[in-house]
Design a protein around this motif. Structure first.
Motif, short mmCIF file in Angstrom:
data_model
loop_
_atom_site.label_atom_id
_atom_site.label_comp_id
_atom_site.label_asym_id
_atom_site.label_seq_id
_atom_site.Cartn_x
_atom_site.Cartn_y
_atom_site.Cartn_z
N VAL A 32 41.42 15.03 47.66
CA VAL A 32 40.42 14.41 48.51
C VAL A 32 39.16 15.26 48.40
O VAL A 32 39.24 16.48 48.59
N SER A 33 38.03 14.66 48.09
CA SER A 33 36.79 15.41 48.03
C SER A 33 36.00 15.21 49.32
O SER A 33 35.76 14.08 49.75
N THR A 34 35.61 16.35 49.92
CA THR A 34 34.81 16.31 51.15
C THR A 34 33.37 16.76 50.86
O THR A 34 32.65 17.12 51.78
N ARG A 35 32.96 16.71 49.60
CA ARG A 35 31.60 17.14 49.23
C ARG A 35 30.56 16.11 49.67
O ARG A 35 30.90 14.97 50.01
N ASP A 36 29.32 16.51 49.65
CA ASP A 36 28.18 15.63 49.90
C ASP A 36 28.29 14.85 51.22
O ASP A 36 27.99 13.67 51.28
N GLU B 119 33.02 12.22 59.83
CA GLU B 119 33.78 11.03 60.23
C GLU B 119 33.02 9.77 59.84
O GLU B 119 31.82 9.65 60.08
N GLY B 120 33.70 8.83 59.20
CA GLY B 120 33.11 7.56 58.83
C GLY B 120 32.44 7.54 57.47
O GLY B 120 32.11 6.47 56.96
N ALA B 121 32.21 8.72 56.88
CA ALA B 121 31.59 8.77 55.55
C ALA B 121 32.61 8.34 54.50
O ALA B 121 33.82 8.56 54.67
#
Length: 154
Positions: free
Chosen positions: A106-110, A115-117
């Motif tokens: 899972v990428s949490t970059r940028d 939440e919701g992105a």
């Protein structure tokens, strides 16, 4: 193909967002031979790093004993990438020790940690250093049988 229920998918994403900016990691266990991820087990990233994850050796030993006692195996091994795409790094490939598991990234970059992105959630098979991406199918629930309920697909 990885078939995963919505609740587990969302729990993996929530864990990745919660641990950002450090990488999150964990396992989803399932009955041996079922290829069905059922028991979500978030783990502590012992490295506490934004660029590397490491399971605590004591926690990992305890988990494998639990899975053995429950006739389970690691169906999904997941972690997050906080500043790169959801694709296995050379280190991820070198450390992949479960040829039967789905390796979820899972990428949490940028801003994806918000939440919701939109989130990049991908699954791979890693066998003998070879990486193969696979389709991810998210279902609302599994049937009581041994195969996922594809009619419940979302």
């Amino acid at each position: 193909m990885l078939t995963i229920d919505r609740e587990t998918h969302d729990a993996i994403v929530a864990h990745a967002r919660r641990d950002h900016p450090d990488e999150a990691c964990g396992v989803v266990a399932g009955p041996i031979g079922s290829d069905r991820p059922e028991r979500f087990i978030p783990m502590l990233n012992a490295a506490m790093s934004p660029t590397f994850y490491e399971f605590d050796s004591g926690d990992l030993l305890k988990l494998y004993r639990e899975m053995d006692d429950n006739d389970e195996e690691p169906v999904v091994i997941y972690h997050s990438h906080t500043s790169t795409e959801a694709y296995p790094s050379r280190t991820d490939v070198a450390l992949a020790a479960e040829p039967g598991a789905h390796y979820v990234l899972v990428s949490t970059r940028d801003g994806a940690h918000e939440e919701g992105a939109p989130i990049d959630f991908r699954s791979f098979r890693i066998v003998d250093g070879e990486v193969t991406e696979e389709e991810v199918r998210v279902v609302e629930r599994y049937t009581t049988g041994s195969t996922p309920d594809e009619k419940a697909e979302v």
